[in-house]
Structures are given as C-alpha cells and as structure tokens.
Motif scaffolding. Structure first.
Motif, PDB file in Angstrom:
ATOM      1  N   ALA A 196       0.827  -1.206   0.000  1.00  0.00           N
ATOM      2  CA  ALA A 196       0.000   0.000   0.000  1.00  0.00           C
ATOM      3  C   ALA A 196       0.860   1.253   0.000  1.00  0.00           C
ATOM      4  O   ALA A 196       1.922   1.295   0.626  1.00  0.00           O
ATOM      5  CB  ALA A 196      -0.913   0.017   1.212  1.00  0.00           C
ATOM      6  N   ASN A 197       0.384   2.271  -0.710  1.00  0.00           N
ATOM      7  CA  ASN A 197       0.929   3.613  -0.580  1.00  0.00           C
ATOM      8  C   ASN A 197       0.117   4.300   0.517  1.00  0.00           C
ATOM      9  O   ASN A 197      -1.064   4.602   0.308  1.00  0.00           O
ATOM     10  CB  ASN A 197       0.783   4.398  -1.877  1.00  0.00           C
ATOM     11  N   CYS A 198       0.699   4.515   1.677  1.00  0.00           N
ATOM     12  CA  CYS A 198      -0.110   5.104   2.761  1.00  0.00           C
ATOM     13  C   CYS A 198       0.789   5.690   3.841  1.00  0.00           C
ATOM     14  O   CYS A 198       1.979   5.388   3.924  1.00  0.00           O
ATOM     15  CB  CYS A 198      -1.051   4.072   3.372  1.00  0.00           C
ATOM     16  N   VAL A 201      -5.908   5.418   7.131  1.00  0.00           N
ATOM     17  CA  VAL A 201      -5.628   4.889   5.807  1.00  0.00           C
ATOM     18  C   VAL A 201      -4.758   3.632   5.911  1.00  0.00           C
ATOM     19  O   VAL A 201      -4.962   2.661   5.178  1.00  0.00           O
ATOM     20  CB  VAL A 201      -4.931   5.954   4.937  1.00  0.00           C
ATOM     21  N   ALA A 203      -5.686  -0.111   4.669  1.00  0.00           N
ATOM     22  CA  ALA A 203      -4.824  -0.889   3.785  1.00  0.00           C
ATOM     23  C   ALA A 203      -4.662  -2.318   4.294  1.00  0.00           C
ATOM     24  O   ALA A 203      -4.698  -3.274   3.511  1.00  0.00           O
ATOM     25  CB  ALA A 203      -3.460  -0.208   3.656  1.00  0.00           C
ATOM     26  N   GLU A 219       1.344   5.629  -8.982  1.00  0.00           N
ATOM     27  CA  GLU A 219      -0.093   5.355  -8.994  1.00  0.00           C
ATOM     28  C   GLU A 219      -0.465   4.245  -9.976  1.00  0.00           C
ATOM     29  O   GLU A 219      -1.532   3.655  -9.896  1.00  0.00           O
ATOM     30  CB  GLU A 219      -0.868   6.635  -9.329  1.00  0.00           C
ATOM     31  N   CYS A 269       0.057   0.431  -4.168  1.00  0.00           N
ATOM     32  CA  CYS A 269      -0.990   1.323  -4.667  1.00  0.00           C
ATOM     33  C   CYS A 269      -1.792   1.871  -3.502  1.00  0.00           C
ATOM     34  O   CYS A 269      -1.599   1.476  -2.353  1.00  0.00           O
ATOM     35  CB  CYS A 269      -1.913   0.558  -5.629  1.00  0.00           C
ATOM     36  N   SER A 270      -2.713   2.766  -3.801  1.00  0.00           N
ATOM     37  CA  SER A 270      -3.576   3.315  -2.756  1.00  0.00           C
ATOM     38  C   SER A 270      -4.448   2.200  -2.194  1.00  0.00           C
ATOM     39  O   SER A 270      -4.765   1.226  -2.893  1.00  0.00           O
ATOM     40  CB  SER A 270      -4.428   4.453  -3.307  1.00  0.00           C
ATOM     41  N   ARG A 315      -7.561   1.468  -1.587  1.00  0.00           N
ATOM     42  CA  ARG A 315      -8.772   0.954  -2.218  1.00  0.00           C
ATOM     43  C   ARG A 315      -8.510   0.331  -3.590  1.00  0.00           C
ATOM     44  O   ARG A 315      -9.421  -0.231  -4.186  1.00  0.00           O
ATOM     45  CB  ARG A 315      -9.824   2.055  -2.313  1.00  0.00           C
ATOM     46  N   ARG A 316      -7.285   0.431  -4.052  1.00  0.00           N
ATOM     47  CA  ARG A 316      -6.921  -0.257  -5.293  1.00  0.00           C
ATOM     48  C   ARG A 316      -6.298  -1.628  -5.010  1.00  0.00           C
ATOM     49  O   ARG A 316      -6.022  -2.393  -5.940  1.00  0.00           O
ATOM     50  CB  ARG A 316      -5.928   0.582  -6.107  1.00  0.00           C
TER      51      ARG A 316
END
Length: 910
Positions: free
Chosen positions: A572-574, A579, A583, A869, A890-891, A893-894
C-alpha cells in the motif's frame, strides 16, 4: 484459389466455429457455433473482418472475388430457408449486422428487412397471409435503410425526419404505438418516407434487392469508423485496426401477430448476478423495438411463461444449454415466429462488478468452471470492476427520511446497481462540455432513452436515468459495462427537452437541479441523498459481521482464490492513521511508499525555521523539532503493519512547497511573523523566499538533492525511523524498515545519503542496545537511474519504480499541466491511454525493463517494486508481473484490484 472471405452457416452446419472470432467477429463466430451445436439459427453468412479492413483502407472498395462468394453463400441461404432473395412469389428477406471481435453493443449499424420493394412486399403479404405485417416491415426497412445507409440528414432543429412523419401519422390516426396503425396508414407512411428521401437527397429510394444488400454491407463496414464506435474502442482499449465482420442472415419475424415476439434475454441477471433466465420481450415486434425503448417491454422471468408457455420452455432450455456450453452467462437475442424460437445472437454478457463476482463464484460452486477460470479470465471479472463493490450505497434510514419528506418521484427498472446523485443534464453534448470544464462535476444524464450517440455523455456522468426502455435497453447494457448506477423505464417521468425540465406528478425539476437514483431498487428522488459505505466496506471496517453479507462472503472467497495464484506481492501507498488500517483490511502485504513530507507539512513552522536559518546549528535545531513527531508517526505505522515491511521515502518535495510567494499572499502577516520568529527583517524573509523560487521545481532542488545539501534533514529522518523501529520491537512487534532515497540519478548521490542513514542506524542501535535488520534502497524515477541501474545497484538493496515522476521525466509531460492537451491526444489517437494512469509500456516501460535487467545483473537478489499510482492499474500490474517485479504498491482501495489483476496475469501467462 481465391482467399476465403465468406463463411456460411445454416441447416446444422457452419464453415466456422467459436474459436474464429478474429476472422468472423464475436457474433459471426457464435452464430456458427450455435449452428454446429444444434441451436435453431436462421441461415446466413459472415463476411470477414479482413474485408472491413480492406474496405476502409481502399476508400470503400471490396477485395477480388467477394461478390461471387456472397452470391454463392446467398444461394445456400435460399436453399436452407426455402425462399428466394428478390423473388416476387416467395421472397427471402435478410438482415445485415455488424460483429467485432469484442462486443461493442449498439456502436455500429444494423439494417433489417433487406430485399423489400413494391413487388416483394405484396408477395410477402400473400405468403404470410398478413398484409399489415408486410407493410409494417417495409416501413421499418425504409426508415432504417434511409438512416443507416442513405444517411438522411436531420432537420435544422435536429429532428429525425422519419420519426416526424411517423409521429404525425400516429397523431392523425389517434394511436400511441406503431403496431396500432392500419395497412392503409402504413402504406401512406411508406409513400411519405419515399417522398422525403427524394426531396431531401434528390434520388429515389433503391428498389433493386442486390443494390440494397450491398448498400447495407458497405454501411456496416463503414460504421466501424463512426464517432461512437471510435469513442467506445478508446474507452475499452479495443484496437482500431481490427475491423468488424458483417453478418447477413435470413429474417425471422416477431411482428407477424400476437403469437410472435422478439426479445433480449440473459441466462442470469447481470445487474446483481441472481440466477435464472431473465430479460425483455415484446409481442408482435421486431428486435430493434426492444433495445430502442419504443414500447415498454415485458419481463421474461415474470410474464413470458404465461404469454407463450411453449416458447418460454424452448428458450429456457436453450439458455441452459448455451450457458453450459460457453461456461458463462449469455446475452441472447431471439425471435418467436408463430411459436417457433429462433436465436439471432449469443455472446458473453456484459455485467456489473456485483454480478461478475456473484456469477463467477456461483459457477464454481455449480461445478461449471474451476477457481482458476473464475479468477484468471480477465473478461469474466475485469479487475477494475471490483471497485464497484467498494463504492458507497444509500443508507436505508436516510432514504426512508427522503421518502417521508415526499421527495420520491417515481420508480423504474433497476439496471445498474449503486448510489448516484448529480445535477440533471439532458444531452450528452452538454454533459461532456460540463465535464471538460470541471472534471469533479457530478452529473446525472437524464434522457427519454439513450442511443449509441449518447456514449460520450454517459461516460462522464455519475448515473443514467431514462424514461423509456427495459433491462436490455441501450442505457442498461452500456451502464452495466461502465459500472454506472442506472435506472431505466421510469415511464412516469416526463422529459421536456425544449423547456429543459424533468417532471413526475407535481414535481418539476430543471436542468441543473439535483436528482438521485438508486440502481439497486430503481427509485428516483429529487435532490441529494447522503450515502453510506458498501457492505464490503462495512465488514472491512468492522461495522458488520461477515456472515451478515453474502456479497462480502463472495468477495472474500474470490480474493482468497486470487491470493492463491498470484506471484506479485501487493503493498500500500499510505501514511500512518486510518488509511494504514484500511490498507491492512484490504489485504496489503506491507507499505510500498510512506511519503514523509506529509508529516513535515504538519510542522510547517519548524520547516520554515530550517529554510530561513543562516547556519547549520540553527537549521539542525529547527529540523530536530520535527523528529519526535516523525518518530511517533513511524511507530504508529510499524504497529499497524505488524511485521510487514514498510518502505519509507525520505523528504522529496522542493523547499518552495513549504515557503513561497503564494504562502505570503495567502497568509497576510506571515512575513512579519517569520521575521519575529527568526530575528530577521521582513526584507530578509522576502529575499530568502525569492532565492527559493525555481522556474521548474519539478526538476529542481528536491529529493535526494535536498539531503545532499542539507544532510541534517536526512539524519533527522533516519534517526526517527530507527528510534521508532526500536521502540516497537521492544514491545514485541516485528519490524522491517526499508529506507528509500528519492530521485537518485548517480551512484554518488545514493552513497552520500546511504552513509548518513547507516550512521544514524548504528548510533540508534548502540543507544538502544539492540539491532534491527533494515534495507536501504532507492526510487527509480528519472531516466538516468534506469539506464544506470547496474551501477546504482552496487549500493541500493532494493529498487522501487516511481512511475509518476518517471513518466514525467521520460515524456517531458508535467502531470500538473498535461490536462490541457491529453484529452485531445486521446481523442485523436496520439496516445492509446493516459500515460499517468496506465504505464506507457513502449517508452517508460522500456526504461523499467532496462532498470530491472541492469539492477539484477549487479545484484541478483535485488528486490524491485513499483510505487507510482500505476501500481493499482490492472494493465500496469500485469506489465509489472511480465517484467519480473516482486511487488506493486498502490492506494488502499486499489489493493483488491491489484490482487485480482496479479492473479489473472499469473494464470494466463502460464
């Protein structure tokens, strides 16, 4: 021997089969397949996709030998159907339909009832013993041929000339529907149709059946290049060079009387995935009537068995046979001609994300497919469609309150699940224009019915609402594919395009007013209604038990299958906080990118002190004010990740983001405040701000360059990371920090920053009397780093592709400014996709390959990921698998999308 351009099907035998979609298109291949397995299909022939390519490349010419092959195939059709094309005693009529390799519903042209003229219409009337049917078919043919082939222009007011004539005759006759018109009235309409063709185009409507047939064939091939087809192909990444096949098929008539019907059926519901044959049909009608929404259709699942019990049984048996044969939900077109069922098409049905997940899981549990097929076939569940399961829905209590307030307007047919609220817009053109002005605008496209020309507006709207049409209408079909909330057939709605109003009962809304639709129930409300998280989100957030949601259970089962087969890890990107917890709930396997600058912005005063400092001691003191806050954030992140690896990027943005002329303008008195805080003059503050200004900060003093010039920043961040790691380890929690140095282009830059990081690690470990395994690596985000990856890997222990910046620096495009021209680039096929959403594989992707090969040539066990992204884009995820990356990030929710895409490429690449 001449190249084969025409493939016949009929009488239980076909030249082709389902594997020949590249040559015969999807429709032609499936017509052949259905013929071969004994499904009743009217005889016909398919002209190949290669002919379409030839036709469009040679200014509407046909390849040698095609005419003879068409005539030979037509003779076979005549023999199979027991009728003769153009005959004045026993006439054969044919349809002409498009059929690309990938289904493009409604985007290209169709012509029905080809072969009618003043002589054959009378023969048809005598043969069918129904004069009204024959003239109704002739009326339909002239209208369709005139629009599609002869391209009769609209009036100056944008009205269809044929529709105006038809409406005038209906009003004069005092009837509402076309099937209520008498024979004499239909004959008068035919005369008026011919007259408007002659008056408008200056030529007669063609009467020669062969001229009609070749006109229709050319129109279908030509429609491959029409605007709506081109837009659709761009939307779904279908290559323009493929071309469409053309299918010429004997007509089956659903408009011969009340023992006839036409319809579009689904072997399972494609909105939510419920099992059972369903769809729309009309008695005494032709196929285009169903999808065009001319009449309100009946429902197969509730009414057809009562209206036509024998036909229903035939269709239900055929539906089960086709689903078992194709091992997927089928979308079929059928005609019932005096009790006999004919199949005109089958294809794998378009479906929503909700339906895709349920259908895939159900088919596995029914034993029709296995888990690998459920997960691995990206057409069965496009990975991006999982996003629909995470989108908000309407809170029942809030919706009930809206009902109690009297805001309910009407209820139509629920065609596309989800909650949607937006400003009413009544034309596709206006919707597209509004969206181009403001990409964040929320629009609801409201139409009497949609047509393929509305595709541009549908694409940019949050939801779609139509007054006419059924669950198989154009709006329903396209919205399902796009994942848009959609309600169709809300026939209580009155839409006045001239006055720009939408009304139901005493409620009147104007274009621009807000309207809300519930794609699960078909309800329509005036104004906005607040949403709540989806069932999947409520379970993941702990607000709902898994056993309370069948949707979540299916989602979880699908994700477990995906995880079993994928090779790529998904991170995850967080940053710390909710958030990061989200993730973990989504199944991340670590953090691929923690952006530390977010923490600096929270302590912007200290950062500004550092920027304004004149000596090292003052700068270090200012930076150290941030250390405890960074340490606290890193501790939180390590605890949340609970032993998963955490990649932390050192400070990346240029200093002007913390202090610039913009800040001084937006915060009156800031210059005086800073002067008092630092003991400097206001003039000194402005001088320093001017020194910070960069013409192109994207390429300026940022990333590792900051750390090289201001090593105290790197030292502070490294100390915060390792102190946090030691504190968390002391509590019995495993930690795996990975320190990422940004924007490296030279090994010397990396070595400079690595030395500081390792010195701080050693110091902290000595102070804490402990030791922690950690890694130091870099972000590959400028071309030189990729090209010199073998050199940089002498020091770096891991690479992470920062494809946001790598795309910018490779293409020379600023992601902040490219919005001014990228829509034009996509519209005119300069680029196939937005390069900041999907990796440019030929350019940026080539640099990534060089980076992977170079890095691993030096360090064979080099761990490599992606944290741009693009890490959540299915096509990019699949590319990352192909070039040998270890993980994508990734973010949050992806994450489910990346997990599924990674499994799909792992299974298909075998």
């Amino acid at each position: 021997m001449a190249e084969k351009h025409v493939y016949y099907f009929g009488n239980g035998k076909a030249d082709g089969n389902a594997t020949m979609k590249e040559t015969l298109g999807g429709k032609g291949a499936n017509l052949a397949e259905m013929t071969n397995i004994g499904i009743p299909v009217p005889a016909g022939f398919t002209i190949t996709t290669d002919v379409c390519v030839y036709y469009n490349d040679t200014n509407n010419q046909y390849p040698p030998g095609l005419k003879d092959q068409v005539e030979d195939a037509l003779k076979k059709v005549e023999k199979a159907m027991g009728a003769k094309y153009g005959c004045t005693e026993n006439p054969l009529l044919v349809s002409c339909r498009s059929g690309a390799r990938e289904s493009m519903p409604g985007m290209m042209d169709t012509v029905l009832n080809i072969g009618l003229n003043e002589d054959t219409v009378n023969a048809l009337a005598k043969q069918a013993n129904d004069e009204r049917f024959a003239w109704d078919s002739y009326r339909r043919f002239i209208q369709m041929y005139g629009d599609v082939v002869m391209q009769l222009p609209l009036t100056s007011d944008g009205e269809d000339r044929f529709e105006l004539i038809l409406e005038e005759h209906r009003e004069k006759a005092g009837v509402h529907y076309d099937h209520e018109l008498t024979v004499d009235q239909l004959k008068a309409i035919v005369d008026d149709y011919k007259k408007v063709v002659k008056d408008t185009l200056g030529k007669e409507f063609p009467t020669d059946p062969m001229e009609q047939l070749w006109g229709a064939i050319g129109a279908v091939f030509g429609s491959w290049s029409n605007d709506r087809a081109v837009v659709y192909r761009r939307q779904y990444n279908i290559p323009h060079e493929w071309g469409t096949a053309t299918n010429v098929q004997a007509m089956a008539f659903g408009n011969l009387g009340d023992d006839c019907a036409t319809g579009v059926g689904l072997t399972r519901d494609c909105s939510m995935g419920d099992p059972g044959f369903c769809g729309d049909y009309l008695i005494n009608a032709q196929g285009e009537d169903v999808v065009a929404g001319i009449r309100v259709p009946k429902r197969i699942e509730t009414q057809l068995e009562d209206d036509m019990p024998e036909a229903y049984k035939q269709l239900d048996d055929i539906a089960k046979k086709l689903e078992k044969h194709y091992k997927d939900v089928q979308d079929i077109e059928f005609t019932v001609q005096r009790g006999k069922v004919w199949l005109l098409q089958t294809r794998n049905a378009k479906r929503t994300g909700f339906a895709a997940v349920r259908i895939a899981v159900d088919l596995v549990e029914e034993g029709l497919i296995d888990e690998k097929e459920a997960v691995g076939n990206k057409r069965r569940i496009p990975a991006d469609d999982l996003n629909q399961l995470l989108q908000p829905i309407f809170d029942p209590a809030v919706k009930k309150a809206a009902q109690d307030e009297g805001r309910h307007m009407t209820t139509g047919i629920n065609a596309g699940p989800g909650a949607a609220t937006g400003q009413i817009v009544l034309s596709a053109e206006k919707a597209e224009a509004m969206f181009n002005e403001d990409n964040d605008v929320a629009l609801m496209l409201v139409r009497k019915e949609t047509s393929p020309e509305d595709l541009r507006g549908m694409r940019v709207s949050k939801g779609i609402l139509t007054a006419q049409g059924g669950a198989s209408s154009h709006a329903a079909l396209v919205s399902r594919q796009m994942g848009k909330a959609c309600v169709v057939g809300a026939d209580e709605l009155s839409i006045n395009y001239a006055d720009k109003t939408v009304s139901a009962g005493d409620k009147v809304l104007k274009e621009g007013d807000w309207i809300t639709i519930d794609g699960f129930t078909g309800e329509v409300f005036e104004g906005k209604i607040d949403t709540s998280p989806s069932e999947v989100m409520r379970v993941l957030e702990g607000k709902m038990k898994p056993e309370e949601s069948e949707t979540y259970q299916r989602y979880a089962k699908l994700m477990s299958w995906a995880d079993e087969h994928r090779k790529l890890k998904v991170r995850a990107n967080c940053e710390p906080g909710d958030v990061a917890e989200e993730a973990v709930a989504f199944g991340c396997e670590g953090v691929g990118l923690c952006r530390t600058e977010h923490m600096f912005f929270d302590k912007v005063e200290a950062m500004r002190k550092m920027i304004l400092a004149e000596d090292l001691e003052t700068r270090k003191k200012a930076v150290d004010e941030i250390l405890p806050h960074q340490r606290e954030d890193f501790e939180s992140l390590f605890r949340t990740m609970a032993g998963r690896p955490v990649t932390i990027r050192l400070l990346d943005p240029p200093l002007h983001e913390f202090l610039s002329d913009r800040h001084l303008e937006e915060e009156p008195g800031l210059d005086k405040k800073l002067a008092e805080m630092t003991g400097k003059s206001v003039e000194d503050i402005h001088r320093r701000v001017a020194e910070l200004e960069e013409l192109n900060p994207m390429l300026g003093h940022r990333g590792c360059r900051l750390g090289v010039v201001y090593p105290e920043i790197t030292a502070m961040q490294a100390r915060a990371i390792f102190e946090a790691a030691c504190n968390v380890k002391a509590d019995g929690i495993d930690v795996h920090p990975e320190v990422m140095i940004p924007l490296v282009g030279f090994l010397s830059e990396y070595r400079n920053q690595e030395k500081i990081v390792r010195e701080q690690a050693d110091a902290v470990f000595e102070e804490k009397n402990t030791n922690i395994e950690y890694m130091v690596g870099t972000m590959i985000e400028i071309p030189r780093a990729a090209l010199c990856a073998d050199e940089i890997a002498q020091g770096a222990e891991f690479f992470s592709f920062g494809t946001n910046d790598l795309t910018q620096t490779t293409l020379g495009m600023s992601r902040d400014d490219y919005g001014t021209f990228i829509p034009y680039y996509k519209e005119n096929d300069i680029v196939p996709a937005d390069p900041f959403q999907t990796v440019d594989q030929d350019g940026v992707g080539k640099l990534m390959k060089i980076g992977v090969e170079g890095g691993r040539s030096t360090r064979g066990d080099l761990k490599i990921g992606i944290c741009g992204e693009h890490g959540g884009d299915p096509a990019s995820v699949m590319f990352c698998h192909t070039i040998g990356l270890d993980y994508v990030s990734c973010s949050p929710r992806r994450i489910p999308i990346a997990r599924l895409a990674a499994a799909q490429i792992a299974l298909t690449s075998k």
